[in-house]
Design a protein around this motif. Structure first.
Motif, PDB file in Angstrom:
ATOM      1  N   SER A 114      53.635 -70.905-127.544  1.00 59.94           N
ATOM      2  CA  SER A 114      52.850 -71.860-128.322  1.00 59.94           C
ATOM      3  C   SER A 114      51.886 -72.575-127.387  1.00 59.94           C
ATOM      4  O   SER A 114      52.072 -72.589-126.169  1.00 59.94           O
ATOM      5  N   VAL A 115      50.862 -73.184-127.971  1.00 59.17           N
ATOM      6  CA  VAL A 115      49.792 -73.817-127.196  1.00 59.17           C
ATOM      7  C   VAL A 115      49.609 -75.250-127.686  1.00 59.17           C
ATOM      8  O   VAL A 115      49.604 -75.506-128.891  1.00 59.17           O
ATOM      9  N   ALA A 116      49.447 -76.180-126.748  1.00 58.54           N
ATOM     10  CA  ALA A 116      49.257 -77.587-127.110  1.00 58.54           C
ATOM     11  C   ALA A 116      47.942 -78.112-126.549  1.00 58.54           C
ATOM     12  O   ALA A 116      47.595 -77.837-125.403  1.00 58.54           O
ATOM     13  N   TYR A 117      47.228 -78.865-127.376  1.00 57.90           N
ATOM     14  CA  TYR A 117      46.018 -79.564-126.940  1.00 57.90           C
ATOM     15  C   TYR A 117      45.821 -80.748-127.872  1.00 57.90           C
ATOM     16  O   TYR A 117      46.352 -80.780-128.985  1.00 57.90           O
ATOM     17  N   SER A 118      45.078 -81.731-127.426  1.00 50.90           N
ATOM     18  CA  SER A 118      44.957 -82.966-128.196  1.00 50.90           C
ATOM     19  C   SER A 118      43.899 -82.847-129.286  1.00 50.90           C
ATOM     20  O   SER A 118      43.124 -81.887-129.332  1.00 50.90           O
ATOM     21  N   ALA A 119      43.861 -83.871-130.139  1.00 47.78           N
ATOM     22  CA  ALA A 119      42.844 -83.928-131.185  1.00 47.78           C
ATOM     23  C   ALA A 119      41.611 -84.685-130.713  1.00 47.78           C
ATOM     24  O   ALA A 119      40.667 -84.871-131.468  1.00 47.78           O
ATOM     25  N   SER A 121      38.666 -85.586-127.366  1.00 45.62           N
ATOM     26  CA  SER A 121      37.534 -84.885-126.762  1.00 45.62           C
ATOM     27  C   SER A 121      37.954 -83.609-126.046  1.00 45.62           C
ATOM     28  O   SER A 121      37.265 -82.589-126.109  1.00 45.62           O
ATOM     29  N   SER A 122      39.087 -83.653-125.351  1.00 50.20           N
ATOM     30  CA  SER A 122      39.533 -82.450-124.649  1.00 50.20           C
ATOM     31  C   SER A 122      39.883 -81.345-125.636  1.00 50.20           C
ATOM     32  O   SER A 122      39.632 -80.165-125.392  1.00 50.20           O
ATOM     33  N   GLY A 123      40.468 -81.725-126.781  1.00 54.94           N
ATOM     34  CA  GLY A 123      40.814 -80.736-127.793  1.00 54.94           C
ATOM     35  C   GLY A 123      39.592 -80.072-128.395  1.00 54.94           C
ATOM     36  O   GLY A 123      39.600 -78.870-128.688  1.00 54.94           O
ATOM     37  N   ILE A 124      38.526 -80.851-128.577  1.00 55.15           N
ATOM     38  CA  ILE A 124      37.275 -80.290-129.094  1.00 55.15           C
ATOM     39  C   ILE A 124      36.751 -79.221-128.140  1.00 55.15           C
ATOM     40  O   ILE A 124      36.314 -78.145-128.551  1.00 55.15           O
ATOM     41  N   TYR A 125      36.828 -79.524-126.849  1.00 55.51           N
ATOM     42  CA  TYR A 125      36.384 -78.552-125.842  1.00 55.51           C
ATOM     43  C   TYR A 125      37.266 -77.308-125.849  1.00 55.51           C
ATOM     44  O   TYR A 125      36.773 -76.178-125.792  1.00 55.51           O
ATOM     45  N   ILE A 126      38.590 -77.514-125.922  1.00 47.33           N
ATOM     46  CA  ILE A 126      39.514 -76.382-125.870  1.00 47.33           C
ATOM     47  C   ILE A 126      39.320 -75.453-127.066  1.00 47.33           C
ATOM     48  O   ILE A 126      39.349 -74.227-126.934  1.00 47.33           O
ATOM     49  N   VAL A 127      39.115 -76.023-128.246  1.00 53.53           N
ATOM     50  CA  VAL A 127      38.867 -75.196-129.433  1.00 53.53           C
ATOM     51  C   VAL A 127      37.611 -74.350-129.237  1.00 53.53           C
ATOM     52  O   VAL A 127      37.589 -73.154-129.560  1.00 53.53           O
ATOM     53  N   SER A 128      36.556 -74.956-128.682  1.00 52.37           N
ATOM     54  CA  SER A 128      35.326 -74.190-128.430  1.00 52.37           C
ATOM     55  C   SER A 128      35.566 -73.114-127.376  1.00 52.37           C
ATOM     56  O   SER A 128      34.990 -72.024-127.446  1.00 52.37           O
ATOM     57  N   MET A 129      36.435 -73.399-126.406  1.00 55.23           N
ATOM     58  CA  MET A 129      36.764 -72.403-125.383  1.00 55.23           C
ATOM     59  C   MET A 129      37.482 -71.212-126.007  1.00 55.23           C
ATOM     60  O   MET A 129      37.168 -70.052-125.707  1.00 55.23           O
ATOM     61  N   PHE A 130      38.430 -71.490-126.904  1.00 53.10           N
ATOM     62  CA  PHE A 130      39.141 -70.401-127.576  1.00 53.10           C
ATOM     63  C   PHE A 130      38.180 -69.563-128.423  1.00 53.10           C
ATOM     64  O   PHE A 130      38.318 -68.341-128.515  1.00 53.10           O
ATOM     65  N   LEU A 141      47.674 -69.953-135.136  1.00 56.21           N
ATOM     66  CA  LEU A 141      48.983 -69.591-135.664  1.00 56.21           C
ATOM     67  C   LEU A 141      50.133 -70.102-134.807  1.00 56.21           C
ATOM     68  O   LEU A 141      51.285 -70.104-135.248  1.00 56.21           O
ATOM     69  N   LYS A 142      49.834 -70.515-133.583  1.00 59.02           N
ATOM     70  CA  LYS A 142      50.918 -70.978-132.707  1.00 59.02           C
ATOM     71  C   LYS A 142      50.554 -72.260-131.964  1.00 59.02           C
ATOM     72  O   LYS A 142      50.946 -72.463-130.813  1.00 59.02           O
ATOM     73  N   THR A 143      49.807 -73.109-132.625  1.00 58.01           N
ATOM     74  CA  THR A 143      49.453 -74.397-132.037  1.00 58.01           C
ATOM     75  C   THR A 143      50.599 -75.381-132.217  1.00 58.01           C
ATOM     76  O   THR A 143      51.079 -75.586-133.337  1.00 58.01           O
ATOM     77  N   ALA A 144      51.054 -75.976-131.131  1.00 55.95           N
ATOM     78  CA  ALA A 144      52.131 -76.962-131.196  1.00 55.95           C
ATOM     79  C   ALA A 144      51.598 -78.281-131.746  1.00 55.95           C
ATOM     80  O   ALA A 144      50.441 -78.634-131.530  1.00 55.95           O
ATOM     81  N   VAL A 145      52.447 -78.998-132.457  1.00 54.27           N
ATOM     82  CA  VAL A 145      52.051 -80.277-133.034  1.00 54.27           C
ATOM     83  C   VAL A 145      52.025 -81.348-131.948  1.00 54.27           C
ATOM     84  O   VAL A 145      53.005 -81.549-131.231  1.00 54.27           O
ATOM     85  N   VAL A 146      50.887 -82.015-131.821  1.00 54.94           N
ATOM     86  CA  VAL A 146      50.748 -83.132-130.885  1.00 54.94           C
ATOM     87  C   VAL A 146      50.431 -84.371-131.714  1.00 54.94           C
ATOM     88  O   VAL A 146      49.403 -84.427-132.384  1.00 54.94           O
ATOM     89  N   GLY A 162      54.360 -73.659-124.730  1.00 59.09           N
ATOM     90  CA  GLY A 162      54.455 -72.850-123.525  1.00 59.09           C
ATOM     91  C   GLY A 162      53.360 -73.144-122.528  1.00 59.09           C
ATOM     92  O   GLY A 162      53.520 -72.926-121.324  1.00 59.09           O
ATOM     93  N   ILE A 163      52.236 -73.653-123.021  1.00 54.81           N
ATOM     94  CA  ILE A 163      51.107 -73.993-122.157  1.00 54.81           C
ATOM     95  C   ILE A 163      50.330 -75.127-122.820  1.00 54.81           C
ATOM     96  O   ILE A 163      50.249 -75.205-124.049  1.00 54.81           O
ATOM     97  N   GLY A 164      49.798 -76.035-122.007  1.00 59.21           N
ATOM     98  CA  GLY A 164      49.088 -77.183-122.558  1.00 59.21           C
ATOM     99  C   GLY A 164      47.778 -77.434-121.843  1.00 59.21           C
ATOM    100  O   GLY A 164      47.637 -77.147-120.650  1.00 59.21           O
TER     101      GLY A 164
END
Length: 209
Positions: A114-119, A121-130, A141-146, A162-164
């Motif tokens: 599973s993958v964790a990231y915040s909602a 500014s960093s999360g906005i960047y990570i979503v664009s990276m994905f 499908l495997k985003t952990a709840v933060v 598993g990774i954040g």
């Protein structure tokens, strides 16, 4: 003699450690005190839009344009004063994934449970990276709840991810996780630029006697 006052600050939590180190120096000089509220960039935005008053606001630059447009912040007070990269972390004791290249990060994310990231500014960047890596749909499908305001590192430390991914400053000081390094091999640009603002409506404070 200048009158001292209490300064109210609304701020994104990514800069909290640096702030706590510098605060005593500031408060000694003019005699002012600072009452700080630390939360995520989206939470800061909501509080300002709801009419909460403060003297100073610090948040990621992704959340400021709309606030300026709505005349909630003073445009001329805008000042980018720091850059902060996004880092990668895993739980202590788990196998270390490869993040040495964009392809390696892609593989590590896809193989993580599973993958964790915040909602924020960093999360906005990570979503664009994905999205750039072409794995956004698989990650959903495997985003952990933060929870709002919860450090991603805590989610990783207790084994719920598993990774954040989050701002480096919010990962390097947490126990129970291993910080692997920055995401700069995926994107060479700094993904997170906190900015300093003054609210349009200043909160009046009574001077100390």
């Amino acid at each position: 003699m200048a009158q001292s006052a209490e300064i109210k600050l609304l701020a994104a939590a990514a800069l909290k450690d640096a702030y706590l180190e510098l605060l005593p120096q500031f408060e000694r000089a003019p005699g002012h005190t600072v009452a700080a509220v630390w939360t995520s960039t989206p939470a800061v935005q909501k509080r300002i839009m709801a009419g909460e008053a403060a003297d100073l606001v610090i948040l990621g630059n992704s959340g400021t344009d709309e606030l300026i447009k709505q005349r909630k912040l003073v445009p001329d007070s805008r000042a980018n004063f720091a850059k902060m990269g996004i880092g990668v972390a895993i739980q202590v004791g788990t196998p270390e994934p490869d993040i040495s290249s964009a392809d390696a990060v892609k593989k590590s994310v896809l193989t993580a449970k599973s993958v964790a990231y915040s909602a924020g500014s960093s999360g906005i960047y990570i979503v664009s990276m994905f999205q750039k890596l072409g794995i956004a749909d698989q990650v959903k499908l495997k985003t952990a709840v933060v929870k709002p305001g919860e450090p991603v590192g805590e989610v990783v430390a207790r084994g719920d991810a598993g990774i954040g991914f989050q701002q480096i400053s919010e990962l390097i000081s947490l126990k129970g996780i291993k910080y692997l390094g920055p995401c700069r091999r995926v994107s060479k640009t700094s993904p997170y630029i906190p900015a300093e603002f003054l609210l349009r409506r200043r909160r009046r404070t009574r001077p100390r006697r």
